[in-house]
Structure formats: structure tokens, C-alpha cells
Design a protein around this motif. Structure first.
Motif, mmCIF file in Angstrom:
data_model
loop_
_atom_site.group_PDB
_atom_site.id
_atom_site.type_symbol
_atom_site.label_atom_id
_atom_site.label_comp_id
_atom_site.label_asym_id
_atom_site.label_seq_id
_atom_site.Cartn_x
_atom_site.Cartn_y
_atom_site.Cartn_z
ATOM 1 N N SER A 69 -6.814 3.482 -8.046
ATOM 2 C CA SER A 69 -6.444 4.108 -6.772
ATOM 3 C C SER A 69 -7.627 4.833 -6.149
ATOM 4 C CB SER A 69 -5.286 5.085 -6.982
ATOM 5 O OG SER A 69 -4.126 4.390 -7.334
ATOM 6 N N TRP A 70 -8.399 5.509 -6.981
ATOM 7 C CA TRP A 70 -9.593 6.199 -6.490
ATOM 8 C C TRP A 70 -10.570 5.191 -5.895
ATOM 9 C CZ3 TRP A 70 -14.804 5.894 -7.289
ATOM 10 C CH2 TRP A 70 -15.566 6.924 -6.740
ATOM 11 N N SER B 24 -4.238 -1.807 -9.450
ATOM 12 C CA SER B 24 -4.012 -0.519 -8.796
ATOM 13 C C SER B 24 -4.881 -0.371 -7.557
ATOM 14 C CB SER B 24 -4.297 0.613 -9.786
ATOM 15 O OG SER B 24 -4.099 1.856 -9.177
ATOM 16 N N ALA B 25 -6.095 -0.919 -7.609
ATOM 17 C CA ALA B 25 -6.964 -0.884 -6.437
ATOM 18 C C ALA B 25 -6.432 -1.804 -5.340
ATOM 19 C CB ALA B 25 -8.385 -1.295 -6.825
ATOM 20 N N LYS B 26 -5.794 -2.892 -5.738
ATOM 21 C CA LYS B 26 -5.275 -3.874 -4.783
ATOM 22 C C LYS B 26 -4.031 -3.359 -4.057
ATOM 23 C CE LYS B 26 -4.421 -7.762 -2.789
ATOM 24 N NZ LYS B 26 -5.069 -7.901 -1.503
ATOM 25 N N TYR B 27 -3.115 -2.770 -4.801
ATOM 26 C CA TYR B 27 -1.844 -2.332 -4.242
ATOM 27 C C TYR B 27 -1.862 -0.824 -4.002
ATOM 28 C CZ TYR B 27 -0.008 -6.853 -5.656
ATOM 29 O OH TYR B 27 0.210 -8.191 -5.800
ATOM 30 N N GLU B 28 -1.103 -0.388 -3.040
ATOM 31 C CA GLU B 28 -0.916 1.047 -2.810
ATOM 32 C C GLU B 28 0.409 1.461 -3.431
ATOM 33 O OE1 GLU B 28 -1.484 2.181 1.244
ATOM 34 O OE2 GLU B 28 -3.293 0.970 1.429
ATOM 35 N N ALA B 29 0.605 1.074 -4.672
ATOM 36 C CA ALA B 29 1.865 1.325 -5.370
ATOM 37 C C ALA B 29 1.555 1.664 -6.825
ATOM 38 C CB ALA B 29 2.771 0.105 -5.260
ATOM 39 N N LEU B 30 0.942 2.805 -7.032
ATOM 40 C CA LEU B 30 0.470 3.197 -8.361
ATOM 41 C C LEU B 30 1.583 3.153 -9.402
ATOM 42 C CD1 LEU B 30 -1.820 4.289 -10.142
ATOM 43 C CD2 LEU B 30 -1.174 6.590 -9.407
ATOM 44 N N ALA C 263 -9.933 2.275 -4.635
ATOM 45 C CA ALA C 263 -9.394 1.742 -3.386
ATOM 46 C C ALA C 263 -9.625 2.689 -2.209
ATOM 47 C CB ALA C 263 -7.907 1.445 -3.541
ATOM 48 N N CYS C 264 -9.627 3.981 -2.467
ATOM 49 C CA CYS C 264 -9.817 4.970 -1.405
ATOM 50 C C CYS C 264 -11.284 5.208 -1.054
ATOM 51 C CB CYS C 264 -9.192 6.302 -1.812
ATOM 52 S SG CYS C 264 -7.404 6.257 -1.896
ATOM 53 N N ASP D 102 -4.555 -11.104 0.262
ATOM 54 C CA ASP D 102 -3.977 -9.996 1.032
ATOM 55 C C ASP D 102 -2.554 -10.313 1.465
ATOM 56 O OD1 ASP D 102 -6.340 -8.631 0.785
ATOM 57 O OD2 ASP D 102 -7.118 -9.303 2.727
#
Length: 190
Positions: free
Chosen positions: A57-58, A126-132, A60-61, A187
Motif C-alpha cells: 500500500s505504501w 496490495s500495491a495493485k488493489y486499493e483493498a488492503l 502504491a501511494c 487495470d
């Protein structure tokens, strides 16, 4: 729901023949106590994959989208290649200790997953999806789907299981995921 299902599938097939699945076989054969082994696998996987998910997640941001797409696509292809290499583990590195089967399983599984392909897949997903939460739940379920039968079957089924075929199928799944991400098709479908 999509993040959960893709994560569960990717880790389930990626875990077949992996060192942690072999560890599950080894612990089951040695201790013959499935409940604390399964609970230990669950706790260790949740902790390990939560850490991996937070890292993903980090990433991805903080990483530009094009770089992230190339990094994710190439990482899935690298995981596909890594999947083809069989893992080996002997039981000399596992000691009974004074802490019981549950804690032994927690510690050994957590450490065995560090830097493993399923942990890296969790980072990538986790980087791909915004659904941790969905990714962590999916990857944890994938680990349990692959490892719980190993606990119950122990050494009985392991000599006859087609690990090589499953490794090739898992490699194919990761390669397709990588190709889809690199092509930008990921995507829409991933």
C-alpha cells in the motif's frame, strides 16, 4: 471481492510445493497435532501478509503509476520464474523448544515467509488493489487452502502429489498476471 479472489487464487497456486507447505508437512508428521499447527499457520500468515500488504500500500501511494505498473508486471513474471524452482527443507533446522507446537509453528512460518514468493505476491497485489483487507484476507485464505491439507495428510500424500505440474501451473498464472499488468490490460481485469 475481485482483490480477494485474485489474491486467494494467486497464493493458493503459488504455495503448492513451497517451503512453507513442506514445513506444514514436516510439523504435522513430527507432532501430529493439527489444531495448534493450523492456528499457528493462520496467525503467522496474518502477521506476515499484513506487513507485506502495508508495504504494498505504501508503494502504491509513493511510486508513480507507470513505474508501479512496470514494477508489478516484472515482479509477477519474476515470481513465475521463481515458482518453477522447487523448495527444499529438512527437519534438522526445527527444534521442539520449550514453547509448544503453536508458538513453534508461528515463529517458523513467519520466518519462512520472509522474502518468500507468496509474501512478495502479497506486496504486489496490495500495491495493485486499493483493498488492503481484501488482499490480506485473500492471501491468508490461499495459504490455508494450500497448507491445511498438508497438515492433515502429512507424509502420506506428499510422495504422490504432482508438485512439478502444480508449480508449472502456478508459474503460468503469475506469468499471465505479469503480462496483463505490463500490457495495461491488468487495470481492467486485475
Amino acid at each position: 471481492m475481485e482483490a480477494f479472489l485474485v489474491s486467494a487464487l494467486a497464493v493458493t497456486v503459488g504455495e503448492i510445493g513451497d517451503k512453507t507447505q513442506l514445513l506444514a508437512l514436516l510439523l504435522a508428521a513430527r507432532y501430529k497435532k493439527p489444531a495448534p499447527i493450523i492456528l499457528g499457520i493462520l496467525v503467522a500468515t496474518l502477521a506476515n501478509h499484513a506487513l507485506a500488504g502495508l508495504i504494498g500500500s505504501w508503494v502504491a501511494c509513493h511510486i508513480p503509476a507507470d513505474w508501479l505498473r512496470w514494477g508489478l508486471g516484472l515482479s509477477f513474471i519474476a515470481i513465475a520464474a521463481w515458482t518453477l524452482k522447487p523448495d527444499e527443507m529438512d527437519d534438522e533446522g526445527i527444534q521442539d523448544g520449550h514453547y509448544g507446537v503453536f508458538l513453534l509453528t508461528c515463529v517458523t512460518f513467519f520466518l519462512a515467509e520472509m522474502g518468500d514468493k507468496t509474501q512478495l505476491a502479497t506486496v504486489a497485489l496490495s500495491a495493485k488493489y486499493e483493498a488492503l483487507t481484501s488482499v490480506i484476507a485473500g492471501t491468508t485464505l490461499g495459504m490455508l487452502i494450500a497448507d491445511v491439507p498438508a497438515v492433515f495428510l502429512g507424509k502420506v500424500a506428499s510422495p504422490n502429489f504432482p508438485f512439478k505440474l502444480v508449480r508449472w501451473i502456478a508459474a503460468g498464472v503469475f506469468a499471465v498476471l505479469g503480462g496483463l499488468v505490463l500490457a495495461g490490460v491488468g487495470d481492467r481485469f486485475l
